[in-house]
Motif scaffolding. Structure first.
Motif, PDB file in Angstrom:
ATOM      1  N   ALA A  57     -26.075  20.103 -46.919  1.00 34.80           N
ATOM      2  CA  ALA A  57     -25.142  19.338 -47.757  1.00 34.80           C
ATOM      3  C   ALA A  57     -25.160  19.869 -49.189  1.00 34.80           C
ATOM      4  O   ALA A  57     -24.121  19.930 -49.852  1.00 34.80           O
ATOM      5  N   ALA A  58     -26.348  20.287 -49.662  1.00 39.03           N
ATOM      6  CA  ALA A  58     -26.466  20.803 -51.025  1.00 39.03           C
ATOM      7  C   ALA A  58     -25.700  22.110 -51.215  1.00 39.03           C
ATOM      8  O   ALA A  58     -25.271  22.426 -52.321  1.00 39.03           O
ATOM      9  N   ASP A  59     -25.519  22.858 -50.112  1.00 39.49           N
ATOM     10  CA  ASP A  59     -24.806  24.136 -50.184  1.00 39.49           C
ATOM     11  C   ASP A  59     -23.337  24.010 -49.790  1.00 39.49           C
ATOM     12  O   ASP A  59     -22.646  25.009 -49.674  1.00 39.49           O
ATOM     13  N   SER A  60     -22.860  22.779 -49.594  1.00 37.57           N
ATOM     14  CA  SER A  60     -21.490  22.560 -49.139  1.00 37.57           C
ATOM     15  C   SER A  60     -20.552  22.126 -50.259  1.00 37.57           C
ATOM     16  O   SER A  60     -19.430  21.699 -49.997  1.00 37.57           O
ATOM     17  N   GLY A  61     -21.008  22.214 -51.496  1.00 39.17           N
ATOM     18  CA  GLY A  61     -20.158  21.860 -52.623  1.00 39.17           C
ATOM     19  C   GLY A  61     -19.620  20.441 -52.482  1.00 39.17           C
ATOM     20  O   GLY A  61     -20.360  19.504 -52.176  1.00 39.17           O
ATOM     21  N   ASP A  62     -18.319  20.309 -52.687  1.00 36.57           N
ATOM     22  CA  ASP A  62     -17.656  19.000 -52.600  1.00 36.57           C
ATOM     23  C   ASP A  62     -17.154  18.690 -51.193  1.00 36.57           C
ATOM     24  O   ASP A  62     -16.436  17.708 -51.000  1.00 36.57           O
ATOM     25  N   GLY A  63     -17.532  19.513 -50.212  1.00 37.99           N
ATOM     26  CA  GLY A  63     -17.056  19.315 -48.841  1.00 37.99           C
ATOM     27  C   GLY A  63     -17.333  17.926 -48.286  1.00 37.99           C
ATOM     28  O   GLY A  63     -16.421  17.276 -47.755  1.00 37.99           O
ATOM     29  N   PRO A  64     -18.569  17.405 -48.389  1.00 34.00           N
ATOM     30  CA  PRO A  64     -18.835  16.071 -47.862  1.00 34.00           C
ATOM     31  C   PRO A  64     -18.014  14.979 -48.557  1.00 34.00           C
ATOM     32  O   PRO A  64     -17.546  14.034 -47.921  1.00 34.00           O
ATOM     33  N   GLU A  65     -17.797  15.112 -49.873  1.00 33.23           N
ATOM     34  CA  GLU A  65     -16.984  14.125 -50.607  1.00 33.23           C
ATOM     35  C   GLU A  65     -15.524  14.194 -50.155  1.00 33.23           C
ATOM     36  O   GLU A  65     -14.858  13.170 -50.000  1.00 33.23           O
ATOM     37  N   LEU A  66     -15.027  15.402 -49.929  1.00 29.32           N
ATOM     38  CA  LEU A  66     -13.658  15.548 -49.442  1.00 29.32           C
ATOM     39  C   LEU A  66     -13.504  14.877 -48.084  1.00 29.32           C
ATOM     40  O   LEU A  66     -12.548  14.124 -47.853  1.00 29.32           O
ATOM     41  N   ALA A  67     -14.444  15.122 -47.183  1.00 30.59           N
ATOM     42  CA  ALA A  67     -14.390  14.504 -45.852  1.00 30.59           C
ATOM     43  C   ALA A  67     -14.403  12.979 -45.968  1.00 30.59           C
ATOM     44  O   ALA A  67     -13.681  12.285 -45.244  1.00 30.59           O
ATOM     45  N   ALA A  68     -15.195  12.451 -46.894  1.00 30.76           N
ATOM     46  CA  ALA A  68     -15.250  10.994 -47.087  1.00 30.76           C
ATOM     47  C   ALA A  68     -13.910  10.463 -47.577  1.00 30.76           C
ATOM     48  O   ALA A  68     -13.443   9.411 -47.116  1.00 30.76           O
ATOM     49  N   ARG A  69     -13.251  11.179 -48.490  1.00 34.48           N
ATOM     50  CA  ARG A  69     -11.936  10.751 -48.991  1.00 34.48           C
ATOM     51  C   ARG A  69     -10.906  10.733 -47.860  1.00 34.48           C
ATOM     52  O   ARG A  69     -10.082   9.845 -47.771  1.00 34.48           O
ATOM     53  N   VAL A  70     -10.966  11.751 -47.003  1.00 34.41           N
ATOM     54  CA  VAL A  70     -10.049  11.816 -45.862  1.00 34.41           C
ATOM     55  C   VAL A  70     -10.328  10.645 -44.917  1.00 34.41           C
ATOM     56  O   VAL A  70      -9.405   9.965 -44.444  1.00 34.41           O
ATOM     57  N   ARG A  71     -11.578  10.387 -44.641  1.00 34.53           N
ATOM     58  CA  ARG A  71     -11.976   9.310 -43.725  1.00 34.53           C
ATOM     59  C   ARG A  71     -11.490   7.945 -44.216  1.00 34.53           C
ATOM     60  O   ARG A  71     -11.120   7.083 -43.427  1.00 34.53           O
ATOM     61  N   GLU A  72     -11.469   7.729 -45.530  1.00 33.01           N
ATOM     62  CA  GLU A  72     -11.072   6.450 -46.107  1.00 33.01           C
ATOM     63  C   GLU A  72      -9.554   6.269 -46.162  1.00 33.01           C
ATOM     64  O   GLU A  72      -9.079   5.158 -46.380  1.00 33.01           O
ATOM     65  N   ALA A  73      -8.793   7.338 -45.976  1.00 36.41           N
ATOM     66  CA  ALA A  73      -7.335   7.257 -46.103  1.00 36.41           C
ATOM     67  C   ALA A  73      -6.700   6.675 -44.841  1.00 36.41           C
ATOM     68  O   ALA A  73      -7.165   6.912 -43.728  1.00 36.41           O
ATOM     69  N   ASP A  74      -5.631   5.918 -45.038  1.00 37.04           N
ATOM     70  CA  ASP A  74      -4.829   5.423 -43.915  1.00 37.04           C
ATOM     71  C   ASP A  74      -3.787   6.450 -43.497  1.00 37.04           C
ATOM     72  O   ASP A  74      -3.326   6.452 -42.356  1.00 37.04           O
ATOM     73  N   ALA A  75      -3.401   7.301 -44.434  1.00 32.99           N
ATOM     74  CA  ALA A  75      -2.397   8.334 -44.159  1.00 32.99           C
ATOM     75  C   ALA A  75      -2.595   9.474 -45.150  1.00 32.99           C
ATOM     76  O   ALA A  75      -3.219   9.295 -46.207  1.00 32.99           O
ATOM     77  N   MET A  76      -2.055  10.642 -44.788  1.00 36.41           N
ATOM     78  CA  MET A  76      -2.171  11.822 -45.640  1.00 36.41           C
ATOM     79  C   MET A  76      -0.851  12.568 -45.681  1.00 36.41           C
ATOM     80  O   MET A  76      -0.075  12.518 -44.730  1.00 36.41           O
TER      81      MET A  76
END
Length: 194
Positions: A57-76
């Motif tokens: 996770a430490a080497d994945s930059g903002d990847g985990p945060e991006l995935a969390a934002r996508v997961r929280e969205a109802d639509a994209m």
């Protein structure tokens, strides 16, 4: 549909004067006008190293945060410029950080901006990626060919394109949560024996 759906837009271009970013923002403005909360994920502002499934996770930059934002969205709304007939690498990398659990059932509007002709292959590639992640892509996509003529002074210059982009934004709101509604209806039919 959620009472107030949350819609995110992801712009797959890193250019400062990006037509893709303009179009995604226009779709998000239409989504907000249809009653959604919106957030624009501008990939220029995210640290997304090339996806490595073995990276910590430490080497994945903002990847985990991006995935969390996508997961929280109802639509994209996913927007990509066309590079060599396919999805731009920034958007592909962003999607690589997302799992099926992040996207499954999410309503997705797709748009592609091409410097040349109609971007059918790119739209198909992006739709295939969404389907692999078990997302629910809208039946209609937005193609913006000949981008050199479609944008002017930081806005969409063509009225027909404006109308299609606004319809995309409104449609992701109208269809937010539709996959869950379908699943509930199917379960109800099974329970009642209809």
């Amino acid at each position: 549909m959620p009472d107030t759906p949350h819609v995110i837009g992801v712009s797959g271009s890193l250019r400062d004067e990006s037509g893709t970013r303009i179009a995604v923002q226009h779709a998000l403005d239409a989504a907000a006008g249809a009653g959604a909360t919106v957030a624009h994920i501008d990939l220029r502002e995210w640290d997304l190293p090339l996806f490595d499934p073995d990276a910590s996770a430490a080497d994945s930059g903002d990847g985990p945060e991006l995935a969390a934002r996508v997961r929280e969205a109802d639509a994209m709304v996913l927007g990509t410029p066309v590079y060599h007939g396919t999805i731009a690498s920034p958007l592909k990398t962003a999607l690589d950080y997302c799992s099926i659990e992040d996207v499954e059932g999410t309503t997705v509007g797709i748009l592609a901006v091409a410097g040349g002709g109609f971007p059918t292959p790119t739209l198909q590639h992006l739709r295939a990626s969404v389907l692999e992640l078990k997302g629910w892509p809208l039946p209609q996509d937005v193609a913006i060919p000949d981008s050199w003529a479609a944008f002017e002074d930081g806005t969409i210059a063509d009225g027909d394109i404006i109308e299609r982009v606004e319809e995309l934004g409104a449609s992701v709101v109208a269809c937010a949560g539709i996959a869950d509604q379908r699943e509930e209806a199917e379960q109800s039919e099974l329970a009642t024996g209809d």
